[in-house]
Design an enzyme around this catalytic site. Structure first.
Site, PDB file in Angstrom:
ATOM      1  N   HIS A  57       2.170   2.031   5.565  1.00 18.52           N
ATOM      2  CA  HIS A  57       3.317   1.255   6.280  1.00 18.52           C
ATOM      3  C   HIS A  57       4.270   0.685   5.010  1.00 18.52           C
ATOM      4  O   HIS A  57       5.584   0.979   5.124  1.00 18.52           O
ATOM      5  CB  HIS A  57       2.955  -0.039   6.996  1.00 18.52           C
ATOM      6  CG  HIS A  57       1.531   0.575   7.850  1.00 18.52           C
ATOM      7  ND1 HIS A  57       2.019   0.868   9.059  1.00 18.52           N
ATOM      8  CD2 HIS A  57       0.372   0.467   7.762  1.00 18.52           C
ATOM      9  CE1 HIS A  57       0.782   1.109   9.707  1.00 18.52           C
ATOM     10  NE2 HIS A  57      -0.244   0.715   9.165  1.00 18.52           N
TER      11      HIS A  57
HETATM   12  C1  BDR Z   1       1.389  -4.173   8.344  1.00 16.56           C
HETATM   13  O1  BDR Z   1       0.223  -4.780   8.574  1.00 16.56           O
HETATM   14  C2  BDR Z   1      -0.711  -4.782   7.522  1.00 16.56           C
HETATM   15  O2  BDR Z   1      -1.975  -4.787   7.943  1.00 16.56           O
HETATM   16  C3  BDR Z   1      -0.235  -3.831   6.491  1.00 16.56           C
HETATM   17  O3  BDR Z   1      -0.099  -4.229   5.230  1.00 16.56           O
HETATM   18  C4  BDR Z   1       1.388  -3.535   6.839  1.00 16.56           C
HETATM   19  O4  BDR Z   1       2.232  -4.557   6.261  1.00 16.56           O
HETATM   20  C5  BDR Z   1       1.303  -2.821   9.436  1.00 16.56           C
HETATM   21  O5  BDR Z   1       1.115  -3.221  10.632  1.00 16.56           O
END
Ligand code: BDR
Ligand code: CA
Length: 313
Positions: A240
């Site tokens: 992500h």
């Molecule tokens: C986001 O949530 C976190 O778990 C990850 O680091 C990312 O920023 C994805 O939904």
């Protein structure tokens, strides 16, 4: 062209850690002024410690600041079940030599913005630090060039609730403040990040680099992989947060569209939902640059090429 000054606001988190490496590997394009940590994936004492660990691993002297320990209004939510109890399971934890700065992250954000022009903010955790800075001193707004955020979801649906992506769900009130702050915003939501999959082949290419940063990346992604591949029945875990930095480095990897994006802050059922007006049906202002597609191969080319820049041990 001069490197673009940025502040990364994060909650490491394996994917936050890789985003930090990608930025640290790119000093010609990005001048990383500071790293601000926020509570999110794990509590604040761990996110700031993890950010400092990444500075040690990458031999970076970027200053690290600790920010808000809980969301603006709602109780904290964390995600150890994905990231592990340290937030960066997959590598061994150590006490970093990079010191924690005394200044609070919110003060660092305010002071830095007031002393410079055209700073880009890159939040990749709950938006508590950024919204608190805006509320405390709105004069900072005119010093922000752009805010490139990892958060939200439209067609992909939520990852923590059926409606909401984790970062927005944790602090929807902060997200609402930031999305309505009037500055240019680019939003990298699950619609793109779920296409950026760390398949075994892609991770193996990074593994061949053999430098300490690549090794740490492979360790963290290998842990991250287990949970997500089962959850999504996918060939790899979505990466992500590095999408934000990749967008700054190579925006043509992404397809974006200006849309209105509103955050649900009241309904318990759909709390943190990002209502992306993709077809402009509400006629509300199109003020968020919403990312909806990505060249995933190009993304991993870029990441691998940048991680290769770190020195061998
Ligand atoms: C986001 O949530 C976190 O778990 C990850 O680091 C990312 O920023 C994805 O939904
Ligand atoms: Ca994150």
């Amino acid at each position: 062209m001069a490197a673009r000054p940025i502040i990364i606001d994060c909650d490491p988190g394996q994917d936050d850690a890789v985003a930090l490496f990608l930025a640290m590997a790119s000093p010609d394009e990005l001048q990383l002024l500071g790293i601000t940590a926020v509570a999110g994936n794990v509590p604040l004492p761990l996110t700031e410690r993890n950010a400092r660990m990444m500075c040690d691993v990458a031999e970076s002297d970027v200053p690290v600041f600790a920010g808000c320990a809980k969301p603006m209004i709602r109780p904290a939510i964390s995600a150890e079940y994905i990231h592990g109890e340290t937030g960066i399971n997959g590598i061994d934890v150590f006490e970093p030599q990079t010191p924690l700065q005394e200044k609070h992250a919110v003060d660092f954000i305010i002071d830095t913005l007031l002393s410079r022009d055209a700073v880009t903010l890159v939040p990749m955790g709950p938006l508590t630090n950024i919204a608190t800075a805006i509320k405390r001193n709105p004069e900072i707004l005119s010093h922000i060039e752009e805010i490139v955020i990892m958060g939200g979801a439209m067609r992909e649906g939520g990852n923590r609730t059926p409606s909401a992506e984790f970062n927005i769900l944790v602090d929807p009130h902060a997200a609402d403040t930031v999305l309505n702050c009037g500055r240019p915003i680019t939003l990298m939501g699950l619609d793109v990040t779920h296409k950026v999959l760390s398949t075994e082949e892609r991770v193996a290419r990074i593994g061949k680099l053999n430098n300490p940063v690549a090794d740490a990346t492979v360790g963290m992604l290998s842990f991250f992989h287990r949970y997500d591949t089962e959850k999504y029945s996918s060939q790899g875990t979505p990466l992500h947060d590095p999408c934000t930095v990749a967008y700054l480095l190579q925006p043509d990897l992404f397809k974006t569209k200006l849309c209105n994006v509103s955050v649900e802050t009241e309904s318990e059922l759909t709390m943190g939902h990002t209502a992306v007006d993709f077809w402009h049906v509400t006629k509300r202002p199109k003020d968020v640059n919403w990312a909806y597609d990505v060249d995933a191969d190009g993304f991993y080319e870029l990441l691998t090429e940048r991680l290769a820049r770190f020195p061998l041990p």
